[in-house]
Design a protein around this motif. Structure first.
Motif: not given
Ligand code: CTP
Ligand code: CA
Length: 225
Positions: A99, A129, A131-132, A165, A97, A149, A147, A103, A161
């Motif tokens: 992408a 949702p 996805i990861l 997760k 993941g 960020a 990933f 959120d 994370k």
């Molecule tokens: N991701 C996902 N689906 C979402 C949000 C995030 O699959 N709705 C995946 C991203 O592709 C990435 C990972 O979760 O691999 C982490 O994304 P990140 O934005 O860093 O973390 P979040 O879990 O969304 O938490 P936050 O933004 O609050 O730091």
């Protein structure tokens, strides 16, 4: 098989990879987006293919031409990306993941263009949702790579994370500020897995993608040893 084909350690392994940003519509002409270029994800898809993997890319909107891959699925919203990934999750051994999934999405996108009638505008958002996390929670789950960020406390949040997760690996990326990862030619990653860590120093994204692909292959084969 790995020992017989050292240059193609992922020979025939089916990979599902998300890349790019998502766009969440506000009305027919506007959206909420983010600064992801998709470059790291596309480069990683290419690098995994070079190691023998059969990669399906599910991509949000980018300015990039996808490399030659098994399949490329273009989506716009997080909900579309979610549906395309879940439909293919049971047919992959490895999920990555990359992408930058939004959120939140506007609760009720306007059907016609929003007019500037009022001095202020409030937009209600609801959670998309994860996805990861959903892919990692499947049983059986593919080997799952995420990933992270982060603008601060990169390792701390990335480790959270990884654990929360239930991932097999996470590549953490500093974003924002002068050394940030989005909209840049170069990047550095800290990669964490249960019981290990490796730092991939600042380098051009294609080279970094190759280094990360090799590390993913190494951990994937270890996991299945
Ligand atoms: N991701 C996902 N689906 C979402 C949000 C995030 O699959 N709705 C995946 C991203 O592709 C990435 C990972 O979760 O691999 C982490 O994304 P990140 O934005 O860093 O973390 P979040 O879990 O969304 O938490 P936050 O933004 O609050 O730091
Ligand atoms: Ca997020």
């Amino acid at each position: 098989a790995a020992a017989l084909h050292p240059a193609r350690p992922l020979d025939g392994v089916r990979v599902l990879l998300t890349a790019g940003p998502t766009r969440e519509p506000l009305d027919p002409v506007r959206y909420l987006g983010n600064r992801s270029s998709g470059r790291m994800g596309y480069a990683l898809a290419e690098a995994l293919t070079a190691l023998g993997a059969r990669v399906t890319l599910v991509s949000g909107p980018t300015a990039l031409t996808p490399p030659p891959l098994e399949q490329v699925v273009q989506v716009e919203t997080a909900l579309q990306m979610h549906a395309e990934v879940i439909a293919r999750a049971d047919a992959c051994e490895l999920f990555v993941g990359t992408a930058a999934v939004a959120d939140y999405r506007p609760v009720d996108p306007a059907e016609t263009k929003i007019k500037k009638e009022r001095a202020a505008l409030e937009i209600r958002l609801e959670r998309n949702p994860d996805i990861l996390a959903e892919v990692a929670a499947r049983r059986p789950a593919p080997f799952t790579v995420g990933f992270a960020a982060e603008t601060e406390r990169v390792e701390h949040y990335a480790h959270g994370k990884l654990v929360d997760k239930g991932l097999d690996m996470i590549a953490a990326n500093r974003v924002g500020g002068p050394r940030g990862g989005f909209e840049r030619e170069e990047n550095a990653l800290t990669v964490l897995w249960p019981g290990g860590q490796r730092d991939l120093p600042m380098m051009a994204k294609p080279r970094l993608a190759r280094a990360l692909a090799e590390l993913i292959a190494e951990r994937y084969l270890e996991h299945h040893a």
